[in-house]
Design an enzyme around this catalytic site. Sequence first.
Site, PDB file in Angstrom:
ATOM      1  N   HIS A  85      10.457  36.980  43.374  1.00 47.09           N
ATOM      2  CA  HIS A  85      11.369  36.435  44.140  1.00 47.09           C
ATOM      3  C   HIS A  85      11.589  37.551  45.416  1.00 47.09           C
ATOM      4  CE1 HIS A  85      14.813  38.961  42.895  1.00 47.09           C
ATOM      5  NE2 HIS A  85      15.511  38.974  43.944  1.00 47.09           N
ATOM      6  N   GLU A  89       9.354  38.642  50.792  1.00 48.24           N
ATOM      7  CA  GLU A  89      10.275  39.347  51.826  1.00 48.24           C
ATOM      8  C   GLU A  89       9.953  40.649  52.131  1.00 48.24           C
ATOM      9  OE1 GLU A  89      14.196  37.563  51.593  1.00 48.24           O
ATOM     10  OE2 GLU A  89      15.042  39.602  52.372  1.00 48.24           O
ATOM     11  N   ASP A  90       9.713  41.509  51.012  1.00 50.69           N
ATOM     12  CA  ASP A  90       9.910  43.022  51.051  1.00 50.69           C
ATOM     13  C   ASP A  90       8.582  43.745  51.232  1.00 50.69           C
ATOM     14  OD1 ASP A  90      12.578  42.530  51.277  1.00 50.69           O
ATOM     15  OD2 ASP A  90      12.702  43.088  49.373  1.00 50.69           O
ATOM     16  N   ASP A 153      20.267  36.436  41.443  1.00 53.20           N
ATOM     17  CA  ASP A 153      19.966  37.718  42.428  1.00 53.20           C
ATOM     18  C   ASP A 153      21.286  37.916  42.811  1.00 53.20           C
ATOM     19  OD1 ASP A 153      18.432  39.164  43.980  1.00 53.20           O
ATOM     20  OD2 ASP A 153      18.416  37.501  45.503  1.00 53.20           O
ATOM     21  N   ASP A 273      50.202  32.459  31.128  1.00 52.20           N
ATOM     22  CA  ASP A 273      48.936  31.984  30.480  1.00 52.20           C
ATOM     23  C   ASP A 273      47.883  32.855  30.825  1.00 52.20           C
ATOM     24  OD1 ASP A 273      49.392  31.228  32.915  1.00 52.20           O
ATOM     25  OD2 ASP A 273      48.791  29.259  32.757  1.00 52.20           O
TER      26      ASP A 273
HETATM   27 MN    MN Z   1      16.723  40.164  45.321  1.00 50.46          MN
END
Ligand code: MN
Length: 757
Positions: A85, A89-90, A153, A273
């Site tokens: 995932h 992006e990275d 995530d 409760d």
């Molecule tokens: Mn992540």
Amino acid sequence: MTTQEKQYDRVVINAYRGLMRAARDRSKAERALIRQAFEFARHAHEGTRRKSGEPYILHPLAVARILVSEMGLDDPTTIVCALLHDVVEDTHYDLTDIKREFGVVASNIIDGLTKISVTELNETMDSKQAENFRKIFLTISTDIRVILIKTADRLHNMRTLGAMRRDKMLKIASETLYLYAPLAHRLGLYEIKSELEDLAFKYSEPGIYEDLRQRMAATKVEAKQYIERFIRSVRQTLRSSGLDFTVKSRFKSLYSVWRKMERKGEPFEEIFDLFAIRIILESRGGKEQEKADCWRVYSIISGLYRPNPKRLRDWITVPKENSYEALHTTLLGPENRWVEVQIRTTRMDDIAEKGIAAHWKYKESGEMNDDALAKWIERVRDILENPSLNALDAVREFRENLEPYDVYVFTPKGELVRLPNGSTVLDFAYKIHTGIGDTAIGAKVNNQVVTPDQELRPGDQVEVLTSRKQSPSRDWLRHVKTVKAKESIKASLRRQRREAIEHGRNMFNWRARSYEVDEQHPYMRELLTYFKLPTPEEFYYALGSRLIDTSLISEFIKLKKEGKKIEGHYLSEEEQQKQAFNDKLEESGIDPDMLVLGQNQRFDHYQLSNCCEPLPGDDIIGFNDNGRIMIHRTSCEEAISLMSSFGSQIIEAKWAEDHSNVLFLAAINVIGLDRQGMLNDIIRIISLRMKLNIRKVTIESNNGMFEGRFDVFIKNREELRLLISRIETLPHVYTATRASGDTRRRYEAEQIAAVQK
Ligand code: MN
């Protein structure tokens, strides 16, 4: 390889093996695919570490593990995508790589999970944040797994939030409370929703969280014994009726207990409760039989302990929008303590535990087969794809839709009106008629006068008060929940704007005519520059709404005609203040990133917000609202919604050590028996024992009950706590609690009431 690296290597291999054990039901080929994704991700993230110092790959491994073990989602695509995932992006891999290695389904899911890159959007961080939400949620309708992976995530990021910087922490925590927890709830992931809330609570209000955790722990042993006794009697009675069932019990989450304390203004001791028990029936005769069996259990146990009819919820006849089915009731157990009991069958329990994942589990295609959920997703899609809404509004609308409609209120004639949770008098007024909404000045709710922003509670009877002089203001948008009210207010604001422009244009022409200047005159351009306004329309609007005094126009033209040069720009009062503020900050050498309240600074540099009335000792944040710094408590609902939408405007803030010279306004609500001398005793504690100044006292007595509100000037949270505990020790005082936020509202309501008379 260093020892540390070797150790990390072992941790990674163990995490991977744990995942494979959890996914042991998959075929050999599927397991090979999962392995391939793991190797791919490990290679891609090689050398990168998380904030905690651990190898990055542990994060995707943990996310995959949450999906399999906690959400019951063990299809190979989900696991593969969870592992991959963050790759696009990275790392330097892109979607084409994913598509080539793992196919088009996986690459579509990863695309949905990949944030929009900074270069793609030329706007501020905040709307970028919103665009990302929009993108993530739009993908729900094509493949629900995107949102399930995203939730896992987020859960893992929340579990490891401790390593983050404080301001980032607050931003992530507020986003979690604002969006992800309601979303998890909507998807039926109750366990995950509770954990997300508790974690967000822990990081945003560490003091209160820890205090409550300890109090919970202290009562747990005793409460456990009590609940075991309660369960024993229930078990015996049900068994003798020949039913096949299991009983589980659990403590309510810290966050839900705290919300209840805040909502009801009750101290911890009054929240009875704290635990719920669940009776899970083996019932296999089809839905009708299941329903009959659940009601049978209800009738048996309500014969044992008295049920509270107001707390009966039948989610079987009409399941919740997220498909939740169960029968809820609250029983008066031994020692007059309330116990919540949930009754459901094993099938209902499975859906309740795993939520949407349970529906999805056996479908590899990713389609929905659940009617209510499919409809909801369709509605969400409509909202998010609406081109006339900007990303921020779209996210807000989306969030509204997460919370089910469940406040039923009444008109004076007794007609039922259904509104979303959290709706106010204004929402009600607009729901009745736009004209009533536009002119609302308040309402009588159950015969009490309240302000238009008053939130409505189930069963309220509401009569809107109107005045012809009233018109909507921009501020109203913050106090409404429904789309109808929002759209009507915006329409009215647009109309007001058109009128202001028309008015401004007339005023300009009237002033300028005597100098033989008109709209086409070259001075017009210079005027716009001087006032820093982009268009004539903006200029007329500023005139028409009295942001600029018309006499300035004559002055300007006069100077021009006399051939004088006009230097610089016009500064509005607000701009002048803002500039002075910045100068002062600089002068005193204060780091604007960390505002220390009360140290080297006068209090006019920032404003303590009215909605939560922070005191020294409270956890706080600053929020930069166009140069004015508003201080909120980190738990304030208003602050949470602001932070999650405008994260980049958060300013870290804390109280200076010493505040002895400054006093703050705080309010205490006291409820007790209306005995003789009650008021006297309370005032004696405040002014004689604690030597505090009282600003205002309001008391009411009703049917032998005393209800008082004391607005006092106080040093800090500690002093307030001491005062409350002293008042609580008075005979016949039931509760004394800090009243946050409604001090101002109360005054306004009184003013309206005075006007009415
Ligand atoms: Mn992540």
